[in-house]
Design a protein around this motif. Structure first.
Motif, mmCIF file in Angstrom:
data_model
loop_
_atom_site.group_PDB
_atom_site.id
_atom_site.type_symbol
_atom_site.label_atom_id
_atom_site.label_comp_id
_atom_site.label_asym_id
_atom_site.label_seq_id
_atom_site.Cartn_x
_atom_site.Cartn_y
_atom_site.Cartn_z
ATOM 1 N N ALA A 1 0.852 -1.202 0.000
ATOM 2 C CA ALA A 1 0.000 0.000 0.000
ATOM 3 C C ALA A 1 0.887 1.251 0.000
ATOM 4 N N PRO A 2 0.635 2.185 -0.935
ATOM 5 C CA PRO A 2 1.470 3.384 -0.980
ATOM 6 C C PRO A 2 1.282 4.246 0.265
ATOM 7 N N ASP A 3 0.081 4.204 0.830
ATOM 8 C CA ASP A 3 -0.194 4.999 2.026
ATOM 9 C C ASP A 3 -0.715 4.029 3.102
ATOM 10 N N PRO A 4 0.193 3.499 3.927
ATOM 11 C CA PRO A 4 -0.232 2.475 4.891
ATOM 12 C C PRO A 4 -1.309 2.965 5.843
ATOM 13 N N GLU A 5 -1.241 4.235 6.214
ATOM 14 C CA GLU A 5 -2.244 4.799 7.125
ATOM 15 C C GLU A 5 -3.643 4.707 6.506
ATOM 16 N N ALA A 6 -3.755 5.103 5.237
ATOM 17 C CA ALA A 6 -5.055 5.049 4.543
ATOM 18 C C ALA A 6 -5.502 3.595 4.372
ATOM 19 N N GLU A 7 -4.535 2.720 4.102
ATOM 20 C CA GLU A 7 -4.853 1.289 3.960
ATOM 21 C C GLU A 7 -5.474 0.753 5.256
ATOM 22 N N CYS A 8 -4.885 1.141 6.378
ATOM 23 C CA CYS A 8 -5.378 0.664 7.687
ATOM 24 C C CYS A 8 -6.787 1.190 7.966
ATOM 25 N N ARG A 9 -7.019 2.475 7.687
ATOM 26 C CA ARG A 9 -8.351 3.058 7.938
ATOM 27 C C ARG A 9 -9.398 2.360 7.076
ATOM 28 N N ALA A 10 -9.051 2.141 5.802
ATOM 29 C CA ALA A 10 -9.998 1.496 4.875
ATOM 30 C C ALA A 10 -10.310 0.068 5.334
ATOM 31 N N TYR A 11 -9.309 -0.601 5.877
ATOM 32 C CA TYR A 11 -9.500 -1.986 6.329
ATOM 33 C C TYR A 11 -10.479 -2.023 7.505
ATOM 34 N N ASP A 12 -10.279 -1.116 8.458
ATOM 35 C CA ASP A 12 -11.194 -1.058 9.616
ATOM 36 C C ASP A 12 -12.621 -0.742 9.162
ATOM 37 N N GLU A 13 -12.725 0.189 8.215
ATOM 38 C CA GLU A 13 -14.053 0.560 7.712
ATOM 39 C C GLU A 13 -14.733 -0.624 7.021
ATOM 40 N N ALA A 14 -13.938 -1.352 6.255
ATOM 41 C CA ALA A 14 -14.498 -2.502 5.525
ATOM 42 C C ALA A 14 -15.017 -3.549 6.507
ATOM 43 N N ILE A 15 -14.287 -3.763 7.585
ATOM 44 C CA ILE A 15 -14.718 -4.768 8.580
ATOM 45 C C ILE A 15 -16.019 -4.312 9.249
ATOM 46 N N VAL A 16 -16.084 -3.039 9.599
ATOM 47 C CA VAL A 16 -17.322 -2.515 10.218
ATOM 48 C C VAL A 16 -18.476 -2.630 9.226
ATOM 49 N N ASN A 17 -18.220 -2.249 7.961
ATOM 50 C CA ASN A 17 -19.281 -2.313 6.951
ATOM 51 C C ASN A 17 -19.751 -3.751 6.696
ATOM 52 N N ALA A 18 -18.857 -4.708 6.933
ATOM 53 C CA ALA A 18 -19.234 -6.119 6.754
ATOM 54 C C ALA A 18 -20.041 -6.621 7.954
ATOM 55 N N GLY A 19 -20.200 -5.764 8.962
ATOM 56 C CA GLY A 19 -20.968 -6.164 10.151
ATOM 57 C C GLY A 19 -20.101 -6.762 11.252
ATOM 58 N N ASN A 20 -18.811 -6.504 11.179
ATOM 59 C CA ASN A 20 -17.802 -7.048 12.113
ATOM 60 C C ASN A 20 -17.597 -8.551 11.890
#
Ligand code: GLP
Length: 263
Positions: free
Chosen positions: A122-141
């Motif tokens: 990931a070119p921007d690891p910080e953004a990658e991490c935020r997107a990952y957390d968001e994806a997990i929440v959006n999946a319903g945890n």
């Protein structure tokens, strides 16, 4: 698996971690696979959290066998892995993406688009991490999170330190972990110095957790996690604050426990 190969233990506390001590690595893998497949079979659109490392290889092999026999269906399972080295290419045979494809994803009827790992490039690891957390929440945890445990008590790559970090984050690996993981590389120099890891938040938000551990070298980490102080110096100790955790371990990994008695 013979039932005598697996024994249930309890420390007598309500809501305590449930413990299964298994006579062999095969029994441990079969027991863990029975729990994971049982949960998958209960719910459509299951969100499965996955771990790498040598400990869950038997579990994944057993899940693939159950899938082959039609006893568990991965077609509507979405997965999120705990961690990935950084930097590393997905094609590198030491990447966790490579590991997951090899031991599980290529062997079951999962849709590859539904398998998620952090991007080791990931070119921007910080953004990658935020997107990952968001994806997990959006999946319903996560419905069920599979964990291993490091010799220093780490879960994912949440290393011992003075705090629990909740979000997915970039980690500087400890010398201890680099040394432990160097057995899988040609030399310690080749082990990436960083990783991206799911934080304690997504793990603790999982509806259930199954931790697998085997071998004498895990006995102290298991003891600290289950019977020591709840402290970020043993990250796995926080699991005792979760309501639905099962440890499936072998006799060697259980050898330092004193508070658990057979049920
Ligand atoms: C690795 C992984 C962890 C894993 C642990 C133990 O560094 N990041 O997720 O649980 O170490 O690995 P093993 O099962 O090979 O002992």
């Amino acid at each position: 698996m013979k039932t005598t190969d697996v024994k249930a233990y309890s420390n007598g506390k309500e809501n305590g971690v449930r413990l299964f001590v298994c006579k062999s690595y095969d029994a441990l893998s079969a027991k863990a696979a029975a729990i994971v497949s049982g949960e998958i079979n209960k719910k459509a659109n299951f969100v499965l959290g996955l771990a790498t490392g040598t400990s869950p290889i038997g579990l994944y092999t057993e899940l693939a066998r159950l899938n082959d026999e039609g006893k568990v269906d991965f077609s509507r399972v979405t997965t999120y892995n705990l961690d990935e080295y950084y930097p590393i290419d997905a094609e590198n045979d030491q990447s966790y993406r490579y590991f997951m494809n090899k031991y599980l994803f290529n062997k079951v009827n999962i849709n590859m688009d539904d398998t998620h790992l952090l991007n080791g490039r990931a070119p921007d690891p910080e953004a990658e991490c935020r997107a990952y957390d968001e994806a997990i929440v959006n999946a319903g945890n996560i419905d069920l999170q599979v964990l291993g445990i490091g010799c220093n008590g780490h879960i994912g790559f949440n290393e011992p330190g003075d705090k629990f970090i909740m979000g997915t984050h970039l980690v500087e690996l400890t010398e201890n972990t680099i040394e432990a993981n160097s057995r899988l590389f040609n030399s310690a120099d080749e082990v990436p110095r960083h990783a991206l890891s799911m934080g304690i938040g997504a793990i603790m938000n999982a509806k259930s957790i199954v931790l697998v551990a085997n071998g004498k070298n895990k006995a102290k980490a298991v003891k600290d996690a289950l019977e020591g102080e709840i402290t970020p110096y043993c990250q796995a100790s926080i699991l005792r604050l979760h309501k639905n955790v099962v440890f499936v371990i072998d006799e060697d990994a259980a050898s330092e426990l004193t508070e658990y008695k057979p049920l």
